[in-house]
Design an enzyme around this catalytic site. Structure first.
Site, PDB file in Angstrom:
ATOM      1  N   GLU A 187      -9.318 -22.008 -49.424  1.00  0.00           N
ATOM      2  CA  GLU A 187      -9.393 -20.655 -48.862  1.00  0.00           C
ATOM      3  C   GLU A 187      -8.446 -20.482 -47.681  1.00  0.00           C
ATOM      4  OE1 GLU A 187     -13.497 -20.195 -47.816  1.00  0.00           O
ATOM      5  OE2 GLU A 187     -14.159 -20.625 -49.861  1.00  0.00           O
ATOM      6  N   VAL A 188      -8.317 -21.513 -46.871  1.00  0.00           N
ATOM      7  CA  VAL A 188      -7.499 -21.400 -45.658  1.00  0.00           C
ATOM      8  C   VAL A 188      -6.210 -22.210 -45.863  1.00  0.00           C
ATOM      9  CG1 VAL A 188      -7.392 -21.788 -43.174  1.00  0.00           C
ATOM     10  CG2 VAL A 188      -9.578 -21.147 -44.243  1.00  0.00           C
TER      11      VAL A 188
ATOM     12  N   HIS B 269     -12.142 -31.877 -45.147  1.00  0.00           N
ATOM     13  CA  HIS B 269     -13.569 -31.675 -44.891  1.00  0.00           C
ATOM     14  C   HIS B 269     -14.238 -33.048 -44.802  1.00  0.00           C
ATOM     15  CE1 HIS B 269     -13.891 -27.359 -46.426  1.00  0.00           C
ATOM     16  NE2 HIS B 269     -12.752 -27.715 -46.999  1.00  0.00           N
TER      17      HIS B 269
ATOM     18  N   HIS C 168      -6.393 -29.085 -44.290  1.00  0.00           N
ATOM     19  CA  HIS C 168      -7.611 -29.538 -43.615  1.00  0.00           C
ATOM     20  C   HIS C 168      -8.369 -30.496 -44.499  1.00  0.00           C
ATOM     21  CE1 HIS C 168      -8.464 -25.723 -45.699  1.00  0.00           C
ATOM     22  NE2 HIS C 168      -9.685 -26.195 -45.942  1.00  0.00           N
TER      23      HIS C 168
ATOM     24  N   ARG D 257     -16.406 -27.973 -36.144  1.00  0.00           N
ATOM     25  CA  ARG D 257     -17.463 -27.795 -37.145  1.00  0.00           C
ATOM     26  C   ARG D 257     -17.162 -26.579 -38.019  1.00  0.00           C
ATOM     27  NH1 ARG D 257     -20.841 -31.619 -35.785  1.00  0.00           N
ATOM     28  NH2 ARG D 257     -20.869 -32.203 -33.590  1.00  0.00           N
ATOM     29  N   ASP D 258     -17.445 -26.752 -39.317  1.00  0.00           N
ATOM     30  CA  ASP D 258     -17.241 -25.656 -40.264  1.00  0.00           C
ATOM     31  C   ASP D 258     -18.195 -24.510 -39.921  1.00  0.00           C
ATOM     32  OD1 ASP D 258     -15.974 -25.547 -43.426  1.00  0.00           O
ATOM     33  OD2 ASP D 258     -17.519 -24.081 -42.880  1.00  0.00           O
ATOM     34  N   ILE D 259     -17.694 -23.287 -39.999  1.00  0.00           N
ATOM     35  CA  ILE D 259     -18.496 -22.112 -39.654  1.00  0.00           C
ATOM     36  C   ILE D 259     -19.616 -21.867 -40.676  1.00  0.00           C
ATOM     37  CG2 ILE D 259     -17.191 -20.316 -40.896  1.00  0.00           C
ATOM     38  CD1 ILE D 259     -17.213 -18.715 -38.233  1.00  0.00           C
TER      39      ILE D 259
ATOM     40  N   ASN E   8      -9.447 -29.533 -50.407  1.00  0.00           N
ATOM     41  CA  ASN E   8      -9.220 -28.528 -51.447  1.00  0.00           C
ATOM     42  C   ASN E   8      -7.757 -28.085 -51.376  1.00  0.00           C
ATOM     43  OD1 ASN E   8     -11.958 -28.504 -52.235  1.00  0.00           O
ATOM     44  ND2 ASN E   8     -12.443 -27.092 -50.564  1.00  0.00           N
TER      45      ASN E   8
HETATM   46  P1  DGP Z   1     -11.304 -24.459 -47.961  1.00  0.00           P
HETATM   47  O1  DGP Z   1     -12.073 -23.677 -48.992  1.00  0.00           O
HETATM   48  O2  DGP Z   1     -11.154 -25.901 -48.351  1.00  0.00           O
HETATM   49  O3  DGP Z   1     -10.006 -23.784 -47.589  1.00  0.00           O
HETATM   50  O4  DGP Z   1     -12.227 -24.496 -46.660  1.00  0.00           O
HETATM   51  C1  DGP Z   1     -12.122 -23.595 -45.605  1.00  0.00           C
HETATM   52  C2  DGP Z   1     -13.319 -23.812 -44.735  1.00  0.00           C
HETATM   53  O5  DGP Z   1     -13.070 -23.185 -43.506  1.00  0.00           O
HETATM   54  C3  DGP Z   1     -14.614 -23.199 -45.278  1.00  0.00           C
HETATM   55  O6  DGP Z   1     -15.557 -24.262 -45.494  1.00  0.00           O
HETATM   56  C4  DGP Z   1     -15.096 -22.269 -44.182  1.00  0.00           C
HETATM   57  C5  DGP Z   1     -14.275 -22.676 -42.982  1.00  0.00           C
HETATM   58  N1  DGP Z   1     -13.913 -21.581 -42.102  1.00  0.00           N
HETATM   59  C6  DGP Z   1     -13.340 -20.395 -42.457  1.00  0.00           C
HETATM   60  N2  DGP Z   1     -13.136 -19.634 -41.376  1.00  0.00           N
HETATM   61  C7  DGP Z   1     -13.562 -20.381 -40.305  1.00  0.00           C
HETATM   62  C8  DGP Z   1     -13.606 -20.128 -38.905  1.00  0.00           C
HETATM   63  O7  DGP Z   1     -13.193 -19.095 -38.395  1.00  0.00           O
HETATM   64  N3  DGP Z   1     -14.124 -21.118 -38.124  1.00  0.00           N
HETATM   65  C9  DGP Z   1     -14.577 -22.300 -38.649  1.00  0.00           C
HETATM   66  N4  DGP Z   1     -15.081 -23.193 -37.799  1.00  0.00           N
HETATM   67  N5  DGP Z   1     -14.553 -22.563 -39.965  1.00  0.00           N
HETATM   68  C10 DGP Z   1     -14.046 -21.607 -40.782  1.00  0.00           C
END
Ligand code: DGP
Length: 119
Positions: free
Chosen positions: A99-100, A106, A104, A32-34, A91
């Site tokens: 961001e990461v 979503h 991934h 799950r997204d944080i 993304n």
């Molecule tokens: P993007 O912007 O597409 O790279 O999405 C990165 C997503 O990752 C963003 O929706 C928040 C999520 N995220 C960032 N750090 C963490 C984390 O430590 N744990 C989890 N579960 N999600 C994270």
């Protein structure tokens, strides 16, 4: 872009930081997204070191790619997303708002998601 071994999803894959896991096999992890942007917001990642969808599509092997999308279908079905629909987004890069830097997907659902982009 070269792969950053210290990105947050690489740390999750190594078990260095926790996640709320919804699925795992030899090829894929989903959690799950944080910071959820919908009632249900799941992130699906390959276990291989790929920066984005371009890297994964160009350099992933056929089993990794097959297992990734097979898992995505299973996760969507098992989490009740297929009945009313959902959105899947990858993304990519600076303009895509990534961001990461670990590929991934979503999955956003559990409610109507609205327009694709807001202006
Ligand atoms: P993007 O912007 O597409 O790279 O999405 C990165 C997503 O990752 C963003 O929706 C928040 C999520 N995220 C960032 N750090 C963490 C984390 O430590 N744990 C989890 N579960 N999600 C994270």
């Amino acid at each position: 872009m070269s792969y950053d071994q210290n990105n947050i999803f690489a740390k999750i894959l190594r078990g260095e930081i926790p996640c709320d896991k919804v699925f795992e096999n030899d090829y894929v992890l989903a959690f799950r997204d944080i910071d959820p942007k919908a009632k249900m917001h799941i992130l699906i990642i390959p276990k291989g070191a790929y920066t984005d969808i371009v890297d994964f599509g160009a350099n992933g092997n056929s089993q990794e790619i097959h297992e990734f999308y097979k898992a995505a279908a299973q996760i969507a079905q098992e989490n009740g997303l297929t009945e009313n629909g959902f959105r899947s987004i990858a993304n990519t890069g600076k303009w895509g708002g990534q961001e990461v830097p670990h590929y991934h997907l979503h999955l956003l659902g559990g409610e109507a998601i609205g327009p694709l982009v807001s202006k």
